[in-house]
Scaffold this motif. Structure first.
Motif, mmCIF file in Angstrom:
data_model
loop_
_atom_site.group_PDB
_atom_site.id
_atom_site.type_symbol
_atom_site.label_atom_id
_atom_site.label_comp_id
_atom_site.label_asym_id
_atom_site.label_seq_id
_atom_site.Cartn_x
_atom_site.Cartn_y
_atom_site.Cartn_z
ATOM 1 N N MET A 201 -3.194 -4.815 5.721
ATOM 2 C CA MET A 201 -2.806 -4.947 7.128
ATOM 3 C C MET A 201 -2.386 -3.609 7.736
ATOM 4 O O MET A 201 -1.898 -3.555 8.867
ATOM 5 C CB MET A 201 -1.660 -5.960 7.266
ATOM 6 N N ASN A 202 -2.576 -2.522 6.964
ATOM 7 C CA ASN A 202 -2.259 -1.168 7.445
ATOM 8 C C ASN A 202 -0.796 -1.033 7.880
ATOM 9 O O ASN A 202 -0.480 -0.393 8.894
ATOM 10 C CB ASN A 202 -3.180 -0.782 8.611
ATOM 11 N N ILE A 203 0.092 -1.655 7.124
ATOM 12 C CA ILE A 203 1.524 -1.560 7.408
ATOM 13 C C ILE A 203 2.008 -0.145 7.094
ATOM 14 O O ILE A 203 1.766 0.377 6.005
ATOM 15 C CB ILE A 203 2.315 -2.586 6.577
ATOM 16 N N THR A 204 2.688 0.468 8.047
ATOM 17 C CA THR A 204 3.179 1.842 7.852
ATOM 18 C C THR A 204 4.653 1.886 7.465
ATOM 19 O O THR A 204 5.093 2.833 6.812
ATOM 20 C CB THR A 204 2.988 2.659 9.138
ATOM 21 N N HIS A 205 5.435 0.874 7.897
ATOM 22 C CA HIS A 205 6.866 0.841 7.595
ATOM 23 C C HIS A 205 7.246 -0.559 7.108
ATOM 24 O O HIS A 205 6.891 -1.559 7.747
ATOM 25 C CB HIS A 205 7.705 1.176 8.829
ATOM 26 N N VAL A 206 7.949 -0.620 6.002
ATOM 27 C CA VAL A 206 8.453 -1.885 5.467
ATOM 28 C C VAL A 206 9.971 -1.895 5.656
ATOM 29 O O VAL A 206 10.684 -1.093 5.044
ATOM 30 C CB VAL A 206 8.096 -2.056 3.979
ATOM 31 N N ASP B 90 -1.088 -7.220 0.516
ATOM 32 C CA ASP B 90 -1.107 -7.695 1.898
ATOM 33 C C ASP B 90 -0.730 -6.578 2.869
ATOM 34 O O ASP B 90 -1.397 -6.380 3.893
ATOM 35 C CB ASP B 90 -0.138 -8.875 2.037
ATOM 36 N N ASP B 91 0.342 -5.838 2.560
ATOM 37 C CA ASP B 91 0.775 -4.764 3.459
ATOM 38 C C ASP B 91 -0.282 -3.665 3.556
ATOM 39 O O ASP B 91 -0.507 -3.092 4.628
ATOM 40 C CB ASP B 91 2.099 -4.166 2.970
ATOM 41 N N HIS B 92 -0.949 -3.368 2.439
ATOM 42 C CA HIS B 92 -1.990 -2.334 2.475
ATOM 43 C C HIS B 92 -3.167 -2.778 3.338
ATOM 44 O O HIS B 92 -3.660 -2.008 4.184
ATOM 45 C CB HIS B 92 -2.478 -2.025 1.051
ATOM 46 N N ASN C 277 2.808 -8.796 -1.805
ATOM 47 C CA ASN C 277 3.305 -8.004 -0.677
ATOM 48 C C ASN C 277 2.668 -6.625 -0.641
ATOM 49 O O ASN C 277 2.407 -6.080 0.425
ATOM 50 C CB ASN C 277 4.839 -7.926 -0.726
ATOM 51 N N PRO D 143 3.843 2.780 2.052
ATOM 52 C CA PRO D 143 4.442 2.852 3.392
ATOM 53 C C PRO D 143 5.837 3.464 3.306
ATOM 54 O O PRO D 143 6.363 3.716 2.221
ATOM 55 C CB PRO D 143 4.507 1.387 3.820
#
Length: 389
Positions: free
Chosen positions: A49-54, A45-47, A42, A79
């Motif tokens: 995909m440039n995820i800013t908020h989880v 993957d989040d990094h 996770n 994030p």
């Protein structure tokens, strides 16, 4: 230590200190088959995909310090974490597929509007500070804030979804902008949905009872109680059945509320209504609301008598179920069908038995009109006895 958008500053609960730095028990990051566990997958993957908020369930809150340290170890910016309470049923159990419908698509398939579903989901765990819970998308965008999410778990009351559905149905049926084309298009879609529900629930129903004009008349008479096509057909099934279901739970409950005196007077009242309708010159008096009002108003003047007649008519025509007013039910069913139902209404149970309140349980397999004088004398005797209890 990290900051959660809902819970604030969070200290690692199970960390120890090694060489002046917090440390955890060694979490498994890669399994023997080389596949990553959730902890590693996770974060990477989040990094990527440039995820800013989880935003995830609060059960992951204890694991988040590990994830934050992994971000730091990789040299990545973590994030914003937002851990929300779990969704529970009304008994306090976590919602799951085993405890009922939990997927939004299932409610959409049942006929709930997307606006009502969005509004409903947005209110779960959100401390809405506005006066109204009915919020279109624009109002949600303007007023929603993660800071107003509650920390605890949320009990999901699906009654609120029905309430929101009714509110949006009403808004679309009579739009504020006065766009009649939009209103007509929306109503037509509802009519079609109810037609399909009738065909599934009552496959043998005559074609005229599935006609768009007939369905539209029923909807127009009681749109305020429309939630979904299936629920509407179930609650208004007396419009599609040859006779109301006089054996239903609703009919039994309704019948229990009626006194023996109600039924005795009602028998005569319904007979009077039938005789009046049969004598109507069809070429002189039109079957409409004015005529129905005249039938019911000319013979019973005081309020108690009018209510008694209304109770008997609702039982005879609709099996005691709710819905539109008696006038509208009679208008939609038509004179011939009203007469047929009033002549064939059935009352079940043990004749002459007294209930715990001293009321006579008035239930006959014969129609009220066919009660003989001996029956009526017996019932009147029991009524006298019940008044002395």
């Amino acid at each position: 230590m990290f900051t959660d958008a809902v819970h604030g500053r969070i200290k690692p609960g199970r960390a120890t200190v090694r060489h002046g730095e917090p440390a955890f028990e060694d979490p498994i990051l890669l399994k023997q088959d080389g596949l990553p566990t959730y902890h590693l997958a996770n974060v990477v993957d989040d990094h990527l995909m440039n995820i800013t908020h989880v935003i995830r369930g609060a059960e992951w809150l204890p694991s988040t310090p590990k994830h934050v340290f992994m971000y730091q170890a990789f040299g990545w910016e973590p994030p914003v974490f937002c851990h929300v309470g779990l969704l529970m049923d009304m008994e306090g159990h976590k919602l799951s597929k085993r405890t009922g419908d939990v997927h939004i698509s299932e409610y959409r398939d049942k006929g709930y509007l997307s606006e009502a579903l969005l509004n409903f989901v947005a209110l779960l765990g959100w401390n809405n500070r506005l006066k109204s819970d009915v919020l279109p998308l624009e109002a949600l965008v303007e007023n929603f804030s993660i800071k107003d999410l509650t920390k605890g778990n949320t009990k999901v009351n699906f009654g609120k979804l029905d309430y929101l559905q009714k509110a949006f149905i009403a808004a679309y049926s009579v739009p504020e902008d006065g766009d009649t084309n939009k209103s007509s298009s929306f109503t037509a879609s509802i009519v079609e949905a109810v037609q399909n529900a009738v065909a599934v629930r009552f496959p043998q129903v005559p074609e005229e009872l599935r006609h768009p004009e007939y369905i539209a008349a029923i909807l127009e008479s009681d749109m305020k109680n429309y939630i979904t096509p299936v629920k509407f057909v179930e609650s208004h099934d007396y419009f599609f059945l040859p006779n109301p279901d006089w054996d239903s739970i609703e009919a039994n409950v309704y019948r229990e509320k009626m006194t023996g005196e109600d039924v005795i007077k009602g028998k005569d009242a319904l007979a009077t209504i039938v005789n009046t309708m049969k004598k109507r010159p069809s070429d002189m008096l039109e079957w409409n609301d004015d005529y129905i009002t005249r039938i019911l108003g000319d013979n019973w003047q005081d309020e108690d008598s009018k209510k008694m007649v209304q109770r008997n008519l609702r039982y005879a025509l609709a099996g005691g179920k709710g819905g539109p007013g008696i006038h509208k039910i009679m208008m939609i069913l038509g004179e011939e069908e009203v007469i047929r139902r009033l002549e064939n209404v059935r009352w079940y149970g043990k004749r002459g038995q007294l209930d715990e309140k001293g009321r006579v349980i008035m239930t006959w397999k014969e129609t009220r009109e066919k009660m003989d004088e001996e029956d009526e004398e017996e019932i009147n005797d029991l009524l006298k006895k019940s008044s002395q209890i």
